[in-house]
Design a protein around this motif. Structure first.
Motif, PDB file in Angstrom:
ATOM      1  N   ALA A   1       0.839  -1.197   0.000  1.00 32.99           N
ATOM      2  CA  ALA A   1       0.000   0.000   0.000  1.00 32.99           C
ATOM      3  C   ALA A   1       0.876   1.250   0.000  1.00 32.99           C
ATOM      4  CB  ALA A   1      -0.900  -0.015   1.232  1.00 32.99           C
ATOM      5  N   PRO A   2       0.307   2.409  -0.370  1.00 30.77           N
ATOM      6  CA  PRO A   2       1.074   3.660  -0.312  1.00 30.77           C
ATOM      7  C   PRO A   2       1.699   3.878   1.061  1.00 30.77           C
ATOM      8  CG  PRO A   2      -0.985   4.022  -1.470  1.00 30.77           C
ATOM      9  CD  PRO A   2      -1.050   2.624  -0.904  1.00 30.77           C
ATOM     10  N   PHE A   3       2.912   4.412   1.062  1.00 26.79           N
ATOM     11  CA  PHE A   3       3.681   4.742   2.264  1.00 26.79           C
ATOM     12  C   PHE A   3       4.218   3.504   2.987  1.00 26.79           C
ATOM     13  CE2 PHE A   3       0.375   8.059   1.761  1.00 26.79           C
ATOM     14  CZ  PHE A   3       1.210   9.097   1.369  1.00 26.79           C
ATOM     15  N   PHE A   4       4.113   2.330   2.370  1.00 25.15           N
ATOM     16  CA  PHE A   4       4.702   1.125   2.918  1.00 25.15           C
ATOM     17  C   PHE A   4       5.719   0.553   1.931  1.00 25.15           C
ATOM     18  CE2 PHE A   4       1.124   1.419   5.726  1.00 25.15           C
ATOM     19  CZ  PHE A   4       1.517   0.776   6.894  1.00 25.15           C
ATOM     20  N   ALA A   5       6.777  -0.021   2.484  1.00 25.11           N
ATOM     21  CA  ALA A   5       7.808  -0.658   1.659  1.00 25.11           C
ATOM     22  C   ALA A   5       8.266  -1.952   2.321  1.00 25.11           C
ATOM     23  CB  ALA A   5       8.984   0.291   1.466  1.00 25.11           C
ATOM     24  N   THR A   6       7.306  -2.678   2.900  1.00 25.04           N
ATOM     25  CA  THR A   6       7.629  -3.919   3.569  1.00 25.04           C
ATOM     26  C   THR A   6       7.945  -5.024   2.559  1.00 25.04           C
ATOM     27  OG1 THR A   6       5.274  -4.423   3.665  1.00 25.04           O
ATOM     28  CG2 THR A   6       6.262  -3.423   5.619  1.00 25.04           C
ATOM     29  N   GLY A   7       8.552  -6.073   3.064  1.00 25.55           N
ATOM     30  CA  GLY A   7       8.785  -7.276   2.281  1.00 25.55           C
ATOM     31  C   GLY A   7       8.321  -8.475   3.069  1.00 25.55           C
ATOM     32  N   THR A   8       8.250  -9.627   2.407  1.00 24.54           N
ATOM     33  CA  THR A   8       7.825 -10.838   3.096  1.00 24.54           C
ATOM     34  C   THR A   8       8.776 -11.996   2.789  1.00 24.54           C
ATOM     35  OG1 THR A   8       6.370 -11.501   1.268  1.00 24.54           O
ATOM     36  CG2 THR A   8       5.392 -10.205   3.045  1.00 24.54           C
ATOM     37  N   PHE A   9       8.935 -12.851   3.786  1.00 27.39           N
ATOM     38  CA  PHE A   9       9.681 -14.095   3.634  1.00 27.39           C
ATOM     39  C   PHE A   9       8.836 -15.162   4.313  1.00 27.39           C
ATOM     40  CE2 PHE A   9      13.006 -17.211   4.722  1.00 27.39           C
ATOM     41  CZ  PHE A   9      13.650 -17.329   3.491  1.00 27.39           C
ATOM     42  N   LYS A  10       8.129 -15.939   3.505  1.00 27.05           N
ATOM     43  CA  LYS A  10       7.136 -16.857   4.039  1.00 27.05           C
ATOM     44  C   LYS A  10       7.720 -18.239   4.300  1.00 27.05           C
ATOM     45  CE  LYS A  10       3.295 -14.401   1.842  1.00 27.05           C
ATOM     46  NZ  LYS A  10       2.148 -14.489   0.907  1.00 27.05           N
ATOM     47  N   ARG A  11       6.920 -19.044   4.986  1.00 29.94           N
ATOM     48  CA  ARG A  11       7.369 -20.364   5.418  1.00 29.94           C
ATOM     49  C   ARG A  11       7.764 -21.255   4.241  1.00 29.94           C
ATOM     50  NH1 ARG A  11       5.193 -25.452   6.713  1.00 29.94           N
ATOM     51  NH2 ARG A  11       6.227 -26.436   8.505  1.00 29.94           N
ATOM     52  N   GLY A  12       6.991 -21.205   3.155  1.00 29.63           N
ATOM     53  CA  GLY A  12       7.300 -22.039   2.006  1.00 29.63           C
ATOM     54  C   GLY A  12       8.658 -21.728   1.415  1.00 29.63           C
ATOM     55  N   GLN A  13       8.961 -20.430   1.272  1.00 32.45           N
ATOM     56  CA  GLN A  13      10.267 -20.051   0.743  1.00 32.45           C
ATOM     57  C   GLN A  13      11.371 -20.409   1.742  1.00 32.45           C
ATOM     58  OE1 GLN A  13      12.530 -16.359  -1.533  1.00 32.45           O
ATOM     59  NE2 GLN A  13      10.691 -15.899  -0.392  1.00 32.45           N
ATOM     60  N   ALA A  14      11.066 -20.311   3.027  1.00 31.82           N
ATOM     61  CA  ALA A  14      12.049 -20.662   4.043  1.00 31.82           C
ATOM     62  C   ALA A  14      12.427 -22.137   3.943  1.00 31.82           C
ATOM     63  CB  ALA A  14      11.499 -20.345   5.431  1.00 31.82           C
ATOM     64  N   LEU A  15      11.449 -23.010   3.786  1.00 31.30           N
ATOM     65  CA  LEU A  15      11.723 -24.442   3.685  1.00 31.30           C
ATOM     66  C   LEU A  15      12.557 -24.753   2.443  1.00 31.30           C
ATOM     67  CD1 LEU A  15       8.241 -25.858   4.755  1.00 31.30           C
ATOM     68  CD2 LEU A  15      10.366 -25.962   6.067  1.00 31.30           C
ATOM     69  N   ALA A  16      12.199 -24.137   1.329  1.00 27.96           N
ATOM     70  CA  ALA A  16      12.944 -24.367   0.091  1.00 27.96           C
ATOM     71  C   ALA A  16      14.369 -23.827   0.196  1.00 27.96           C
ATOM     72  CB  ALA A  16      12.215 -23.722  -1.087  1.00 27.96           C
ATOM     73  N   THR A  17      14.522 -22.687   0.851  1.00 23.37           N
ATOM     74  CA  THR A  17      15.856 -22.105   1.046  1.00 23.37           C
ATOM     75  C   THR A  17      16.706 -23.013   1.921  1.00 23.37           C
ATOM     76  OG1 THR A  17      14.981 -19.852   0.820  1.00 23.37           O
ATOM     77  CG2 THR A  17      17.100 -20.094   1.927  1.00 23.37           C
ATOM     78  N   ALA A  18      16.124 -23.543   2.968  1.00 18.19           N
ATOM     79  CA  ALA A  18      16.860 -24.452   3.859  1.00 18.19           C
ATOM     80  C   ALA A  18      17.357 -25.676   3.102  1.00 18.19           C
ATOM     81  CB  ALA A  18      15.982 -24.862   5.037  1.00 18.19           C
ATOM     82  N   ARG A  19      16.527 -26.201   2.201  1.00 18.50           N
ATOM     83  CA  ARG A  19      16.936 -27.372   1.429  1.00 18.50           C
ATOM     84  C   ARG A  19      18.138 -27.060   0.543  1.00 18.50           C
ATOM     85  NH1 ARG A  19      11.227 -28.354   1.246  1.00 18.50           N
ATOM     86  NH2 ARG A  19      11.040 -27.190  -0.711  1.00 18.50           N
ATOM     87  N   LEU A  20      18.112 -25.901  -0.112  1.00 20.05           N
ATOM     88  CA  LEU A  20      19.231 -25.527  -0.979  1.00 20.05           C
ATOM     89  C   LEU A  20      20.506 -25.301  -0.172  1.00 20.05           C
ATOM     90  CD1 LEU A  20      17.577 -23.066  -3.548  1.00 20.05           C
ATOM     91  CD2 LEU A  20      18.108 -25.487  -3.837  1.00 20.05           C
ATOM     92  N   LEU A  21      20.374 -24.651   0.981  1.00 20.84           N
ATOM     93  CA  LEU A  21      21.550 -24.417   1.818  1.00 20.84           C
ATOM     94  C   LEU A  21      22.126 -25.723   2.347  1.00 20.84           C
ATOM     95  CD1 LEU A  21      20.334 -21.280   3.815  1.00 20.84           C
ATOM     96  CD2 LEU A  21      22.140 -21.337   2.083  1.00 20.84           C
ATOM     97  N   GLU A  22      21.259 -26.665   2.682  1.00 20.92           N
ATOM     98  CA  GLU A  22      21.721 -27.964   3.160  1.00 20.92           C
ATOM     99  C   GLU A  22      22.447 -28.726   2.045  1.00 20.92           C
ATOM    100  OE1 GLU A  22      22.659 -31.127   5.444  1.00 20.92           O
ATOM    101  OE2 GLU A  22      21.909 -29.176   6.091  1.00 20.92           O
ATOM    102  N   GLN A  23      21.905 -28.674   0.847  1.00 22.47           N
ATOM    103  CA  GLN A  23      22.571 -29.315  -0.284  1.00 22.47           C
ATOM    104  C   GLN A  23      23.952 -28.708  -0.517  1.00 22.47           C
ATOM    105  OE1 GLN A  23      19.891 -28.921  -3.622  1.00 22.47           O
ATOM    106  NE2 GLN A  23      18.222 -29.953  -2.539  1.00 22.47           N
TER     107      GLN A  23
END
Length: 327
Positions: A153-175
């Motif tokens: 929304a206007p005047f916001f610049a937040t970002g998100t890092f959700k659980r699904g991306q977290a799980l996939a990221t963990a798998r890549l880092l573990e590999q």
């Protein structure tokens, strides 16, 4: 030795002419901000000079952590694609998007389609726009790109890092850990409590911290704040993982943020015994040219190096600031 360059928040300018239809959205606030502030601070040859200096250092790879554009118009997105082509071969440059690249609904999809060659993992992935996280292996490095970009929304610049991306990221880092690689994790928003204003924070940073705590990484890179910062996250077994931010690559002198800079990381060693040195180059305050700003060793033989007093804090504050404990 492997040399990794890191730049962020390019904010390519000047803005193209905008139609009334384009301005009838959140873009009107960004347009006013550009005219009042960024137009003066981010224009001219600053970015060109910084890129020329970076090339002269002959890095082995370049990481770009988002905000290539300002309002994510179609012309800006195409201009950023041409800029990336000039910056370097997609195999040499890895990109993740920022909040300005997703400024309005639909913009991120168009941007990622245009910038796909620089934002996709080894092997090309599936058809369509890039998926996050992605993995690229370059020499001893495993480069994992994540996305925190979303339309807000206007005047916001937040970002998100959700659980699904977290799980996939963990798998890549573990590999990557199993392969004995030095793991570099890219994200636009700083995954640290208090590192950005509430309206610009990363939502879901607890998932990011959990990934680092459980699987680890050797280096986290981000942009967004336009500041030179160094934080620490706790990895497996209490290992400390450096989280490094960089000022905008296009920022001129005389503003309230540091002038244009990039990071140059020198990585040596092997699994469990990495040495990591950060060197910063940037525009001098008097606009006299680009030179060395700072050098600091972050890892030595696999151990975090920090001259500040040790603490049980999970996260440390900006470089040159006391340790800060998150509530």
């Amino acid at each position: 030795m492997f040399r990794l360059a890191h730049l962020s928040d390019v904010h390519l300018g000047p803005l193209p002419e905008l139609s009334y239809r384009e301005l009838a959205s959140k873009r009107i606030t960004g347009y006013i901000n550009w005219q009042r502030n960024r137009k003066q601070a981010m224009f001219g040859t600053t970015l060109l000079n910084l890129i020329a200096d970076m090339r002269a250092q002959r890095p082995d790879h370049v990481a770009v952590t988002g905000d290539l554009v300002n309002l994510a118009t179609r012309k800006e997105i195409e201009g950023a694609r041409l800029w990336l082509e000039n910056l370097g071969d997609p195999a040499w440059v890895s990109v993740v998007p920022g909040n300005h690249d997703a400024y309005v609904p639909g913009a991120l999809k168009r941007a990622l389609a245009a910038w796909r060659p620089w934002s996709v993992g080894d092997g090309g992935g599936t058809a369509g726009h890039p998926r996050f996280p992605y993995l690229r292996v370059r020499g001893p490095l495993a480069i994992v790109g994540t996305s925190s970009a979303e339309a807000t929304a206007p005047f916001f610049a937040t970002g998100t890092f959700k659980r699904g991306q977290a799980l996939a990221t963990a798998r890549l880092l573990e590999q990557a850990r199993e392969r004995g690689l030095f793991r570099v994790l890219m994200i636009h928003h700083p995954p640290i409590a208090g590192a950005a204003a509430w309206s610009k924070r990363l939502i879901g940073k607890q998932y990011f911290s959990k990934v680092i705590h459980d699987v680890g990484a050797e280096l986290v890179l981000h942009g967004h704040t336009h500041l030179d910062t160094l934080y620490w996250l706790t990895g497996p077994g209490g290992d400390r993982v450096p989280v490094v931010g960089v000022p905008s690559a296009s920022q001129g002198t005389g503003g309230d943020k540091p002038a244009s800079r990039y990071n140059l990381f020198e990585i040596e060693g092997e699994a469990g015994n990495w040495t990591l040195t950060q060197r910063e180059r940037g525009l001098s305050p008097d606009n006299a040219g680009i030179g060395w700003v700072r050098e600091r060793q972050l890892l030595s033989n696999g151990t975090a190096v920090d001259a500040r007093p040790r603490s049980d804090a999970r996260e440390a504050g900006p470089a040159d600031a006391p340790l800060a404990v998150e509530p």
